[in-house]
Write a protein that holds these residues in place. Structure first.
Motif, PDB file in Angstrom:
ATOM      1  N   ASP A 185      40.961  55.715  50.383  1.00  0.00           N
ATOM      2  CA  ASP A 185      40.677  56.610  49.260  1.00  0.00           C
ATOM      3  C   ASP A 185      40.673  55.818  47.953  1.00  0.00           C
ATOM      4  O   ASP A 185      41.723  55.541  47.383  1.00  0.00           O
ATOM      5  N   GLU A 186      39.506  55.433  47.510  1.00  0.00           N
ATOM      6  CA  GLU A 186      39.337  54.633  46.287  1.00  0.00           C
ATOM      7  C   GLU A 186      40.323  53.466  46.222  1.00  0.00           C
ATOM      8  O   GLU A 186      41.133  53.361  45.299  1.00  0.00           O
ATOM      9  N   PRO A 187      40.250  52.574  47.215  1.00  0.00           N
ATOM     10  CA  PRO A 187      41.261  51.522  47.346  1.00  0.00           C
ATOM     11  C   PRO A 187      41.279  50.518  46.198  1.00  0.00           C
ATOM     12  O   PRO A 187      42.267  49.810  46.032  1.00  0.00           O
ATOM     13  N   THR A 188      40.216  50.451  45.419  1.00  0.00           N
ATOM     14  CA  THR A 188      40.196  49.459  44.339  1.00  0.00           C
ATOM     15  C   THR A 188      40.243  50.095  42.952  1.00  0.00           C
ATOM     16  O   THR A 188      40.195  49.403  41.947  1.00  0.00           O
ATOM     17  N   SER A 189      40.360  51.417  42.898  1.00  0.00           N
ATOM     18  CA  SER A 189      40.272  52.107  41.596  1.00  0.00           C
ATOM     19  C   SER A 189      41.466  51.851  40.685  1.00  0.00           C
ATOM     20  O   SER A 189      41.361  51.971  39.474  1.00  0.00           O
ATOM     21  N   ALA A 190      42.627  51.520  41.285  1.00  0.00           N
ATOM     22  CA  ALA A 190      43.819  51.283  40.457  1.00  0.00           C
ATOM     23  C   ALA A 190      43.983  49.808  40.095  1.00  0.00           C
ATOM     24  O   ALA A 190      44.974  49.433  39.484  1.00  0.00           O
ATOM     25  N   LEU A 191      43.012  48.991  40.489  1.00  0.00           N
ATOM     26  CA  LEU A 191      43.177  47.538  40.331  1.00  0.00           C
ATOM     27  C   LEU A 191      42.488  46.997  39.083  1.00  0.00           C
ATOM     28  O   LEU A 191      41.436  47.488  38.675  1.00  0.00           O
ATOM     29  N   ASP A 192      43.088  45.946  38.520  1.00  0.00           N
ATOM     30  CA  ASP A 192      42.404  45.211  37.460  1.00  0.00           C
ATOM     31  C   ASP A 192      41.153  44.580  38.065  1.00  0.00           C
ATOM     32  O   ASP A 192      41.163  44.182  39.242  1.00  0.00           O
ATOM     33  N   PRO A 193      40.094  44.469  37.276  1.00  0.00           N
ATOM     34  CA  PRO A 193      38.814  43.983  37.805  1.00  0.00           C
ATOM     35  C   PRO A 193      38.926  42.675  38.596  1.00  0.00           C
ATOM     36  O   PRO A 193      38.271  42.525  39.635  1.00  0.00           O
ATOM     37  N   GLU A 194      39.771  41.758  38.126  1.00  0.00           N
ATOM     38  CA  GLU A 194      39.817  40.455  38.801  1.00  0.00           C
ATOM     39  C   GLU A 194      40.488  40.528  40.174  1.00  0.00           C
ATOM     40  O   GLU A 194      40.487  39.542  40.918  1.00  0.00           O
ATOM     41  N   MET A 195      41.056  41.688  40.523  1.00  0.00           N
ATOM     42  CA  MET A 195      41.722  41.806  41.827  1.00  0.00           C
ATOM     43  C   MET A 195      40.922  42.610  42.838  1.00  0.00           C
ATOM     44  O   MET A 195      41.299  42.735  43.992  1.00  0.00           O
ATOM     45  N   ILE A 196      39.823  43.151  42.389  1.00  0.00           N
ATOM     46  CA  ILE A 196      39.025  44.002  43.274  1.00  0.00           C
ATOM     47  C   ILE A 196      38.418  43.168  44.397  1.00  0.00           C
ATOM     48  O   ILE A 196      38.430  43.564  45.562  1.00  0.00           O
ATOM     49  N   GLY A 197      37.942  41.982  44.041  1.00  0.00           N
ATOM     50  CA  GLY A 197      37.239  41.137  45.004  1.00  0.00           C
ATOM     51  C   GLY A 197      38.059  40.798  46.239  1.00  0.00           C
ATOM     52  O   GLY A 197      37.555  40.853  47.362  1.00  0.00           O
ATOM     53  N   GLU A 198      39.340  40.481  46.030  1.00  0.00           N
ATOM     54  CA  GLU A 198      40.174  40.071  47.169  1.00  0.00           C
ATOM     55  C   GLU A 198      40.402  41.229  48.149  1.00  0.00           C
ATOM     56  O   GLU A 198      40.520  41.019  49.362  1.00  0.00           O
ATOM     57  N   VAL A 199      40.446  42.454  47.614  1.00  0.00           N
ATOM     58  CA  VAL A 199      40.620  43.625  48.487  1.00  0.00           C
ATOM     59  C   VAL A 199      39.311  43.927  49.226  1.00  0.00           C
ATOM     60  O   VAL A 199      39.304  44.194  50.429  1.00  0.00           O
ATOM     61  N   LEU A 200      38.203  43.836  48.506  1.00  0.00           N
ATOM     62  CA  LEU A 200      36.910  44.085  49.150  1.00  0.00           C
ATOM     63  C   LEU A 200      36.633  43.049  50.240  1.00  0.00           C
ATOM     64  O   LEU A 200      36.030  43.363  51.275  1.00  0.00           O
ATOM     65  N   LEU A 201      37.116  41.817  50.013  1.00  0.00           N
ATOM     66  CA  LEU A 201      36.936  40.765  51.005  1.00  0.00           C
ATOM     67  C   LEU A 201      37.617  41.144  52.331  1.00  0.00           C
ATOM     68  O   LEU A 201      37.037  41.003  53.412  1.00  0.00           O
ATOM     69  N   VAL A 202      38.845  41.642  52.223  1.00  0.00           N
ATOM     70  CA  VAL A 202      39.584  42.074  53.418  1.00  0.00           C
ATOM     71  C   VAL A 202      38.860  43.250  54.092  1.00  0.00           C
ATOM     72  O   VAL A 202      38.714  43.300  55.318  1.00  0.00           O
ATOM     73  N   MET A 203      38.359  44.172  53.279  1.00  0.00           N
ATOM     74  CA  MET A 203      37.670  45.342  53.831  1.00  0.00           C
ATOM     75  C   MET A 203      36.358  44.960  54.506  1.00  0.00           C
ATOM     76  O   MET A 203      35.958  45.542  55.507  1.00  0.00           O
ATOM     77  N   ARG A 204      35.711  43.965  53.934  1.00  0.00           N
ATOM     78  CA  ARG A 204      34.456  43.479  54.506  1.00  0.00           C
ATOM     79  C   ARG A 204      34.707  42.895  55.904  1.00  0.00           C
ATOM     80  O   ARG A 204      33.967  43.156  56.846  1.00  0.00           O
ATOM     81  N   GLU A 205      35.778  42.133  56.018  1.00  0.00           N
ATOM     82  CA  GLU A 205      36.146  41.535  57.302  1.00  0.00           C
ATOM     83  C   GLU A 205      36.463  42.636  58.320  1.00  0.00           C
ATOM     84  O   GLU A 205      36.061  42.582  59.465  1.00  0.00           O
ATOM     85  N   LEU A 206      37.166  43.654  57.826  1.00  0.00           N
ATOM     86  CA  LEU A 206      37.548  44.779  58.679  1.00  0.00           C
ATOM     87  C   LEU A 206      36.314  45.537  59.186  1.00  0.00           C
ATOM     88  O   LEU A 206      36.236  45.937  60.346  1.00  0.00           O
ATOM     89  N   ALA A 207      35.360  45.719  58.296  1.00  0.00           N
ATOM     90  CA  ALA A 207      34.144  46.458  58.657  1.00  0.00           C
ATOM     91  C   ALA A 207      33.411  45.766  59.801  1.00  0.00           C
ATOM     92  O   ALA A 207      32.792  46.414  60.643  1.00  0.00           O
ATOM     93  N   ARG A 208      33.522  44.432  59.853  1.00  0.00           N
ATOM     94  CA  ARG A 208      32.853  43.678  60.920  1.00  0.00           C
ATOM     95  C   ARG A 208      33.613  43.735  62.238  1.00  0.00           C
ATOM     96  O   ARG A 208      33.106  43.338  63.269  1.00  0.00           O
ATOM     97  N   SER A 209      34.878  44.197  62.182  1.00  0.00           N
ATOM     98  CA  SER A 209      35.726  44.131  63.366  1.00  0.00           C
ATOM     99  C   SER A 209      35.452  45.251  64.365  1.00  0.00           C
ATOM    100  O   SER A 209      35.994  45.246  65.456  1.00  0.00           O
ATOM    101  N   GLY A 210      34.648  46.230  63.971  1.00  0.00           N
ATOM    102  CA  GLY A 210      34.303  47.292  64.910  1.00  0.00           C
ATOM    103  C   GLY A 210      35.133  48.547  64.753  1.00  0.00           C
ATOM    104  O   GLY A 210      34.908  49.545  65.438  1.00  0.00           O
ATOM    105  N   ILE A 211      36.104  48.532  63.834  1.00  0.00           N
ATOM    106  CA  ILE A 211      36.907  49.723  63.591  1.00  0.00           C
ATOM    107  C   ILE A 211      36.029  50.764  62.865  1.00  0.00           C
ATOM    108  O   ILE A 211      35.108  50.403  62.139  1.00  0.00           O
TER     109      ILE A 211
END
Ligand code: ADP
Ligand code: MG
Length: 264
Positions: A185-211
């Motif tokens: 639920d809006e996982p990056t909305s509470a983050l400072d802009p410079e921290m969004i990328g690291e969370v999206l990176l993890v989510m991107r990896e997860l999306a490829r995992s088949g979940i």
């Protein structure tokens, strides 16, 4: 009737089906009201196992309520929600626990336990709810923290971590019980802009995992990149759903067009 449904669901074992072969989440004519205020109106939705769905729409359109209904943080006022083909209405106790084990949830505000280290945040449910031995639960937690790039922060408390790191701990925690479905639920909305990328990176990896992933997000370029399908909500209804390429280049509903003009 309700009793039978919950008994049937309680005895069910949620399947680990292969992507695209079955339906992970199904809404049949689901409505949700808070008092007299109807916030979800007769929604039909089907998400395939392994599918990555991005949910967007204006504030107050019902996005959070929609995904909270999936793991029973809210209960539907009307209609049916099926997880892996099994009804969820009226689940309680151990059966509800099993459903929640099967569905990870990542909140906008991380919701970590402030008095626990990162590793203990991740291992807690395994020990308390699933009866794992402490050493085994901690080993699994460390493996998950490694997966989100935080092995060196295992002994840190939330206040010692940045927002981006806290959210990555929250993702590791959501994965601890090996869920088949993960909701964001809006996982990056509470983050400072410079921290969004690291969370999206993890989510991107997860999306490829088949979940199976359902992500409420305002990160339109991220949605475009990782989603198999984009859902647009307004006024408690799904007004449009399409492949990202179609949704972002030629939305058909006027309200989706207006929304995209504002956010893109
Ligand atoms: P979104 O996530 O798209 O911003 P929400 O699902 O949070 O939308 O909210 C949809 C509507 O439901 C809003 O009008 C909100 O005020 C209302 N709402 C959400 N949760 C509750 C609640 N627990 N009690 C009363 N109204 C609620
Ligand atoms: Mg919301």
């Amino acid at each position: 009737q309700q009793e039978n449904l919950s008994t049937a669901a309680a005895s069910a074992v949620y399947s680990r089906s292969s992507p695209g072969q079955s339906t992970a989440v199904e809404f049949r004519q689901v409505s949700k009201s808070f008092g007299h205020h109807q916030v979800i109106t007769t929604v039909d939705l089907s998400v395939a196992s392994g599918e990555v769905v991005a949910v967007c729409g204006p504030s107050g359109s019902g996005k959070s309520t929609l995904i909270r209904l999936i793991n029973q943080l809210e209960t539907a006022s009307d209609g049916e929600i099926l997880i892996d083909g099994k009804p969820t209405r009226g689940l309680k106790g151990a059966a509800l626990q099993r459903l929640r084990t099967h569905i990870g949830f990542v909140f906008q505000q991380f919701n970590l336990y402030a008095h626990l280290t990162a590793q203990d945040n991740v291992s807690l449910a395994l020990i308390k709810v699933h009866g794992w031995k402490k050493t085994e639960a901690r080993a699994k937690a460390l493996a998950l923290l490694t997966r989100v790039g935080l092995a060196d922060k295992a002994q840190h408390y939330p206040e010692q971590l940045s927002g981006g790191q806290q959210q990555r701990v929250a993702i590791a925690r959501a994965l601890a019980t090996d869920p088949n479905i993960i909701l964001f639920d809006e996982p990056t909305s509470a983050l400072d802009p410079e921290m969004i990328g690291e969370v999206l990176l993890v989510m991107r990896e997860l999306a490829r995992s088949g979940i199976t992933m359902i992500v409420v997000t305002h990160e339109m370029s991220f949605a475009r990149e990782i989603a198999d399908r984009v859902i647009f909500m307004d006024g408690g209804e799904i007004l449009e759903q399409a492949a990202p390429e179609d949704f972002f280049t030629r939305p058909t509903h006027p309200r989706a067009q207006r929304f995209l003009q504002k956010v893109l």
